[in-house]
Design a protein around this motif. Structure first.
Motif, PDB file in Angstrom:
ATOM      1  N   CYS A 199       0.834  -1.215   0.000  1.00 21.59           N
ATOM      2  CA  CYS A 199       0.000   0.000   0.000  1.00 21.59           C
ATOM      3  C   CYS A 199       0.866   1.262   0.000  1.00 21.59           C
ATOM      4  O   CYS A 199       0.572   2.226  -0.718  1.00 21.59           O
ATOM      5  N   SER A 245      -7.368  -1.636  -5.857  1.00 20.61           N
ATOM      6  CA  SER A 245      -6.927  -2.147  -4.558  1.00 20.61           C
ATOM      7  C   SER A 245      -7.411  -3.575  -4.348  1.00 20.61           C
ATOM      8  O   SER A 245      -6.681  -4.422  -3.816  1.00 20.61           O
ATOM      9  N   LEU A 293      -4.750   1.035   1.926  1.00 21.99           N
ATOM     10  CA  LEU A 293      -4.710   2.121   0.944  1.00 21.99           C
ATOM     11  C   LEU A 293      -5.661   3.251   1.330  1.00 21.99           C
ATOM     12  O   LEU A 293      -5.309   4.428   1.243  1.00 21.99           O
ATOM     13  N   SER A 303       0.607   0.776   7.034  1.00 22.01           N
ATOM     14  CA  SER A 303       0.389   1.883   6.102  1.00 22.01           C
ATOM     15  C   SER A 303       0.297   3.212   6.836  1.00 22.01           C
ATOM     16  O   SER A 303       0.875   4.219   6.408  1.00 22.01           O
TER      17      SER A 303
END
Length: 606
Positions: free
Chosen positions: A260, A368, A409, A444
């Motif tokens: 990500c 994604s 993401l 992330s």
């Protein structure tokens, strides 16, 4: 004199729309405000669902048509040309019909909430449908979910504007449109509600849940009734969860998080490269579309949303991914299949970057899910091939991988968990979904403070985030706090002239300016009181001797958060403001805090 003929179909539509509007106004007069909101969220949900049906049906039809041409013309790679046509058509529509501009990405919804009082342009109700249909329907490697959410948000916003609803209700209906769009696109009402809350609305009251849930349920219901089930991304329930695979699910979450981060940064670089490209709009579209066509030539599953290939991987027939590729003769070789799927996964960010950077319209929601499914497959298949453990369920890892990338993401772990749970038709995978989504999100978040879609705007303070204090500060316009009614003191003046000025005003701080209106220093009346009370000192003391440099300076274009920090650091109540090097006024900390309290109180009451 010639009168312009009106198309009878358009005339019929306009008349019926006017009748419907009058009927809604009647309902508004008969219902209580809360009842009208419930009624409105149903209408917004239906409108959003119909937009989803149009988009999904068109995109699926073009995909099937491309596959038909492949077989009919016996040209295995002919669908590489479709994205070029689609992106050029999108560029043409934007230039000729939409005045050369089109707002893309879900970040535009958050920007409207934070900076535009929930108001979205009317053209967003149809512009997204037309342009994304051409882009994604013709093979652009992007998703339809972002255009769907913008369209739904635009329906909600414009409905509220049309019936003169407040900012609070306008924002609520905007979120209802978003929830209905996601719910209809995946037949996943819970995911629709969570997406609206996690991604669009960072703060929400309990009373807002009911309208959002009604809209999401309405959207899912309309989609279920009208839309062909084969068009939706859905799977048979996954295999049973094996607790012995927990370490590998954690590994999947870790890899997902880093992918990500890489996706965010790579996509941003591609987008900035296209933004610097100053050539013709159509030339840029052609170059980007051609690069995409080359990728699709080698990796055909990059064509369109890619949901068909996800179904192939999850339904135990991964070898079919190699159909119509240069490696189709190696379908029986698991290592070749693994390498090809891994390369396709890595190429997806470039395919999506070329699609959107060139001028196409779409989003990163579908990419994604695409990358997540491919990642889950690659990891599980690789472990099975090297034989370090008993065979694992490749199908389960393929499904759970989608949640990992979506969570990392978009920084939306709850949406990711329940979306995959809903589209698989069961909750057997809830434990691995929670593990992979949370680990991916944590990694992330560690490297990218803000989610992929709002990263640029959040850095400028143009969208709301999870920090309530920052949200309130960012909603305040710094320019409204500048006090322009100041009494300047020229640096050439004598102290006697300053004393005469003090007698005629209640001001306590005076700016000392030169002939170019540049700030030389500040004079605080309280600090120079011993001087101005002595006639001797007044006569023999200059302005330069009594003025002091400001402890901090506020610049006109600074964010409110930075301004508050300067007040705290300087421990003063008033600071000077400069614009283009010139003094334009003062800003008071007290007036900012009073406005802050008003905003905070309004949010608590709502």
């Amino acid at each position: 004199m010639h009168t312009k003929k009106v198309n009878p179909i358009l005339l019929f539509i306009r008349k019926n729309v006017k009748r419907l509007e009058r009927l809604v106004f009647i309902f508004k007069s008969l219902l209580s405000p809360r009842q009208f909101i419930y009624f409105s969220c149903v209408l917004v949900g239906i409108s959003s669902a119909l937009a989803v049906i149009v988009l999904k049906t068109f995109a699926h039809s073009v995909y099937k048509f491309a596959q038909y041409l492949d077989g009919f013309l016996n040209l295995p790679y002919s669908n590489s040309a479709f994205p070029i046509i689609g992106i050029l058509l999108t560029a043409l529509v934007i230039q000729k019909l939409l005045n050369g501009s089109l707002q893309k990405g879900t970040a535009q919804i958050m920007y409207a909430v934070a900076k535009k009082s929930g108001i979205m342009p009317r053209k967003q109700m149809y512009a997204q449908i037309i342009t994304s249909s051409f882009t994604v329907g013709m093979g652009g490697s992007a998703g339809l979910e972002s255009p769907i959410t913008i369209t739904g948000a635009a329906f909600g916003s414009n409905f509220a504007q049309n019936y003169r609803l407040s900012y609070k209700d306008r924002t609520l209906l905007l979120a209802c449109g978003v929830a209905a769009g996601i719910a209809a696109a995946f037949n996943a009402p819970i995911a629709g509600v969570l997406f609206a809350i996690e991604v669009v609305l960072t703060e929400i009251s309990i009373t807002a849940f009911i309208p959002i849930m009604i809209s999401a349920a309405t959207g899912a219901l309309v989609s279920t009734i009208v839309l062909n089930e084969n068009i939706l991304l859905s799977f048979k329930e996954g295999e049973a969860f094996d607790y012995q695979n927990i370490p590998y699910y954690i590994l999947l979450g870790i890899i997902s998080g880093f992918i990500c981060v890489n996706y965010t940064r790579t996509f941003s670089k591609i987008e900035h490269w296209f933004a610097r490209y100053k050539s013709s709009v159509y030339r840029k579209a052609f170059i980007g579309a051609t690069l995409l066509a080359v990728l699709i030539f080698f990796f055909p599953s990059l064509f369109g949303e890619g949901y068909e290939s996800i179904k192939v991987l999850a339904n135990q027939h991964p070898e079919n991914i190699l159909d119509n590729t240069i490696l189709s003769s190696y379908k029986g070789n698991d290592w070749v299949l693994l390498l090809f799927i891994g390369l396709t996964m890595m190429a997806k960010v470039y395919a999506t970057g070329f699609t959107l950077g060139a001028g196409g319209n779409g989003g990163n929601f579908a990419p994604s899910l695409f990358i997540g499914s491919y990642l889950g497959f690659v990891l599980a298949k690789f472990i099975n091939l090297i034989g370090i453990t008993k065979p694992m369920s490749v199908s389960n890892f393929t499904l759970v991988g989608m949640a990992g990338i979506l969570s990392g993401l978009f920084h939306a772990p709850l949406t990711a968990i329940f979306l995959i749970a809903e589209i698989t038709g069961g909750y057997n995978l809830m434990v691995p979904l929670m593990m992979v989504s949370s680990v991916s999100f944590a990694i992330s978040k560690r490297f990218e403070t803000y989610s992929f879609d709002i990263k640029d705007l959040a850095g400028k303070g143009d969208v709301f985030t999870n920090d309530k204090d920052k949200n309130i500060l960012h909603s305040l316009e710094a320019s409204q706090f500048i006090q322009h009614n100041f009494k300047p003191v020229p640096d050439s003046n004598s102290l006697e002239q300053l004393v005469e000025l003090i007698k005629t005003t209640d001001e306590l701080v005076f700016p000392v300016l030169n002939d170019k209106e540049q700030l030389q220093g500040l004079i605080d009346v309280a600090e120079i009181r011993p001087v101005i009370l002595s006639p001797f000192k007044i006569k023999y003391t200059s302005i330069q001797e009594v003025m002091q440099p400001p402890k901090e300076i506020i610049f006109y274009d600074e964010m409110m958060e930075t301004i508050i920090e300067k007040f705290e650091n300087s421990q003063t109540q008033i600071l000077p403001v400069l614009k283009n090097g010139k003094f334009i006024g003062f800003m008071s900390k007290i007036s900012i805090l009073e406005k802050y309290r008003e905003k905070l109180k309004a949010m608590i009451i709502e």
